[in-house]
Design a protein around this motif. Structure first.
Motif, PDB file in Angstrom:
ATOM      1  N   LEU A  91       0.846  -1.200   0.000  1.00 18.12           N
ATOM      2  CA  LEU A  91       0.000   0.000   0.000  1.00 18.12           C
ATOM      3  C   LEU A  91       0.873   1.238   0.000  1.00 18.12           C
ATOM      4  O   LEU A  91       1.914   1.243   0.660  1.00 18.12           O
ATOM      5  N   VAL A  92       0.459   2.263  -0.701  1.00 15.23           N
ATOM      6  CA  VAL A  92       1.189   3.533  -0.631  1.00 15.23           C
ATOM      7  C   VAL A  92       0.222   4.707  -0.648  1.00 15.23           C
ATOM      8  O   VAL A  92      -0.873   4.614  -1.214  1.00 15.23           O
ATOM      9  N   TYR A 348      -8.337  -1.463 -11.913  1.00 10.42           N
ATOM     10  CA  TYR A 348      -9.071  -2.700 -11.596  1.00 10.42           C
ATOM     11  C   TYR A 348     -10.380  -2.704 -12.376  1.00 10.42           C
ATOM     12  O   TYR A 348     -11.141  -1.736 -12.320  1.00 10.42           O
ATOM     13  N   ARG A 349     -10.602  -3.783 -13.102  1.00 16.07           N
ATOM     14  CA  ARG A 349     -11.878  -3.920 -13.813  1.00 16.07           C
ATOM     15  C   ARG A 349     -12.921  -4.644 -12.956  1.00 16.07           C
ATOM     16  O   ARG A 349     -14.102  -4.619 -13.243  1.00 16.07           O
ATOM     17  N   ASN A 350     -12.448  -5.317 -11.894  1.00 13.30           N
ATOM     18  CA  ASN A 350     -13.355  -5.962 -10.937  1.00 13.30           C
ATOM     19  C   ASN A 350     -12.859  -5.664  -9.532  1.00 13.30           C
ATOM     20  O   ASN A 350     -11.653  -5.495  -9.330  1.00 13.30           O
ATOM     21  N   SER A 351     -13.768  -5.641  -8.550  1.00 15.66           N
ATOM     22  CA  SER A 351     -13.306  -5.404  -7.185  1.00 15.66           C
ATOM     23  C   SER A 351     -12.462  -6.609  -6.745  1.00 15.66           C
ATOM     24  O   SER A 351     -12.737  -7.748  -7.136  1.00 15.66           O
ATOM     25  N   THR A 352     -11.438  -6.322  -5.977  1.00 14.61           N
ATOM     26  CA  THR A 352     -10.464  -7.362  -5.629  1.00 14.61           C
ATOM     27  C   THR A 352     -10.070  -7.214  -4.161  1.00 14.61           C
ATOM     28  O   THR A 352      -9.816  -6.095  -3.693  1.00 14.61           O
ATOM     29  N   LYS A 361      -3.835  -6.307   7.596  1.00 15.86           N
ATOM     30  CA  LYS A 361      -4.869  -5.473   6.958  1.00 15.86           C
ATOM     31  C   LYS A 361      -5.431  -6.190   5.743  1.00 15.86           C
ATOM     32  O   LYS A 361      -4.704  -6.936   5.073  1.00 15.86           O
ATOM     33  N   ILE A 362      -6.689  -5.956   5.458  1.00 18.33           N
ATOM     34  CA  ILE A 362      -7.270  -6.452   4.202  1.00 18.33           C
ATOM     35  C   ILE A 362      -7.645  -5.226   3.383  1.00 18.33           C
ATOM     36  O   ILE A 362      -8.200  -4.262   3.924  1.00 18.33           O
ATOM     37  N   TRP A 363      -7.318  -5.235   2.107  1.00 19.50           N
ATOM     38  CA  TRP A 363      -7.627  -4.082   1.250  1.00 19.50           C
ATOM     39  C   TRP A 363      -8.675  -4.496   0.229  1.00 19.50           C
ATOM     40  O   TRP A 363      -8.538  -5.526  -0.431  1.00 19.50           O
ATOM     41  N   ASN A 364      -9.729  -3.724   0.132  1.00 19.32           N
ATOM     42  CA  ASN A 364     -10.744  -4.006  -0.877  1.00 19.32           C
ATOM     43  C   ASN A 364     -10.584  -3.021  -2.024  1.00 19.32           C
ATOM     44  O   ASN A 364     -11.029  -1.872  -1.943  1.00 19.32           O
TER      45      ASN A 364
END
Ligand code: HEM
Length: 455
Positions: A91-92, A348-352, A361-364
């Protein structure tokens, strides 16, 4: 009155010196790494953006402004220490002002070899149509983007119909881009001598001169100083920094002067005819190509030659290594000093969902969100390059560098630079840029002073 003034000055001094001292402690690499780890672990949104900007300021200070030779490596080092090579994505805070202003303040960055490849080899990777590298197009003054159409090759999803057609046109209409292309013999511009290798303008002029001779068969000697000015003016926009109206007008004016030269050559005429035959606006495609040549072509190739020469001047023992195998030397130089940041922002073409186990941490990632790719990370991934910080021309996996976005080895196996399944988004200028950078380094290298033992 005097006492009040004194108290005010003291207060001001204390107020200024505390943050300055704190900032100075960040120059210690371990403290800087810990600060980065803390910011991505505990902050989000604007908090993370502010902390990230402080880290960016720290890197530029620590590196004395040397973005290509140092700042990118600092980013890569802290990313890998925090997120690990195995995770390969981190992450940045988005440090490019235009990107952060128009989009998210925090985003994902892919830095391991495998994760970089995940995007660069995706035959349908998404690309934002509204960006020019790290600048949102709406924040650019007129004149920065090509005059005839702001929709540039960089904006199209990999493998989309338009992307494929435009790349095929480059491959068929510009013979100098082919692997093993027959180029006009290398020539230095008249005002440049072999002892000018430490002068940035001399190195850039040499590349510019040979780039336009090779690509379009024209002589741009007269406009080389203007092209040098163009690059210096344009680069901040690549990093998402603001440009003013007069700078945009200057860029357009310089590009027009180069275009007048290019249009005099046969290559340009044939290129436009070929485009028209294929149902594309010929002048518009040529306009885009001149824009690209002045940006990726001139800037990227000149930086490769200049950074390599700087490296050799610092360590003249390298002269021997260059002479032993110039191709292997240049490939290794491009690995350790990638002359551009990496692939342009992808979308991103789809949420990931991405799990960062090292910081819990989880990143959506949302559909439409942008992500960045860092070749300075991928090229030093120890999972691919043994002892990645050593300079070893001809090393194992030497052709797996990602400086030109796809692996040199894969791209070489394609019939043309149009893009192919083995390397769907490699830089079409890969072979030309390598050839020109190598010849330029060879031209200047003879005058680098050597100790008798190194002769
Ligand atoms: C050392 C010099 C160079 C380096 C390191 C370099 C690297 C790159 C990279 C990393 C990309 C990004 C690909 C993407 O985001 O999709 C790119 C794109 C591109 N480069 Fe280069 N480049 C260099 C020189 C050149 C030259 C000499 C030319 C041609 C005159 C050129 C033409 C292009 C074009 C047309 C694209 C867009 C490709 C696409 O979107 O499909 N580059 N380059």
């Amino acid at each position: 009155m005097c006492v009040t003034m004194c108290a005010f000055s003291c207060c001001l001094l204390v107020t200024l010196s505390v943050p300055l001292l704190l900032f100075a402690t960040l120059l210690v690499p371990e403290i800087s790494s810990a600060f980065y780890r803390a910011q991505v672990s505990y902050f989000d949104g604007t908090g993370l953006l502010v902390a990230g900007l402080i880290s960016t300021g720290r890197h530029f200070t620590y590196c004395l402004g040397d973005y290509l030779g140092c700042v990118k490596d600092q980013f890569a080092k802290e990313l890998t220490e925090t997120f690990s090579w195995e995770t390969g994505v981190g992450l940045v805070a988005i440090f490019a002002p235009s990107m952060a202003y128009h989009g998210d303040k925090v985003g994902t960055i892919y830095f391991s070899h495998e994760e970089y490849r995940r995007w660069a080899y995706d035959p349908a990777a998404g690309r934002p149509p509204d960006m020019m590298v790290a600048s949102n197009k709406t924040s650019l003054p007129a004149g920065v983007l090509p005059d005839l159409s702001p929709s540039i090759l960089l904006n199209f999803d990999t493998g989309s119909e338009e992307h494929t057609a435009r790349r095929q046109l480059l491959a068929d209409g510009l013979p100098a881009l082919a692997y093993g292309a027959k180029l006009p013999g290398f020539m230095a511009p008249q005002h440049v001598s072999p002892s000018d290798g430490s002068k940035k303008a001399a190195v850039f002029d040499t590349i510019g001169y040979n780039l336009f001779r090779s690509l379009f068969g024209v002589d741009v000697a007269e406009v080389l100083p203007a092209i040098f000015e163009y690059d210096a003016t344009f680069t901040p926009a690549v990093l998402g920094a603001p440009l003013l109206g007069f700078q945009g007008r200057k860029l357009a004016e310089i590009r027009a002067s180069v275009m007048r030269k290019v249009e005099q050559g046969d290559v340009a005429r044939k290129f436009m005819e070929l485009a028209e035959e294929r149902g594309m606006p010929g002048k518009e495609r040529l306009d885009e190509m001149v824009w690209i040549a002045l940006f990726a072509g001139y800037g990227g190739t000149s930086n490769l030659a200049y950074e390599t020469l700087k490296m050799i001047q610092k360590d003249p023992k390298l002269v021997k290594l260059f002479r032993a195998d110039p191709d292997a030397f240049m490939l290794e130089a491009a690995r350790v000093r990638p002359p551009v940041g990496g692939m342009n922002p992808v979308q991103y073409r789809n949420s990931t969902k991405i799990s960062f186990s090292s910081i819990g941490k989880i990143w959506n990632a949302k559909t439409g969100e942008l992500a960045m790719l860092l070749s300075s990370g991928a090229n030093r991934d120890p999972q691919v390059f043994k002892n990645p910080h050593d300079f070893v021309p001809g090393r194992e996996n030497a052709e797996r560098l990602l400086s030109w976005n796809n692996e040199w080895g894969d791209f070489k196996s394609c019939p043309s630079v149009a893009g192919c399944p083995a390397a769907p988004r490699g830089c079409p200028g890969t072979f030309l840029s390598m050839n020109l950078a190598k010849q330029t380094v060879a031209f200047f290298i003879d005058k680098i002073p050597l100790a008798p033992s190194e002769l």
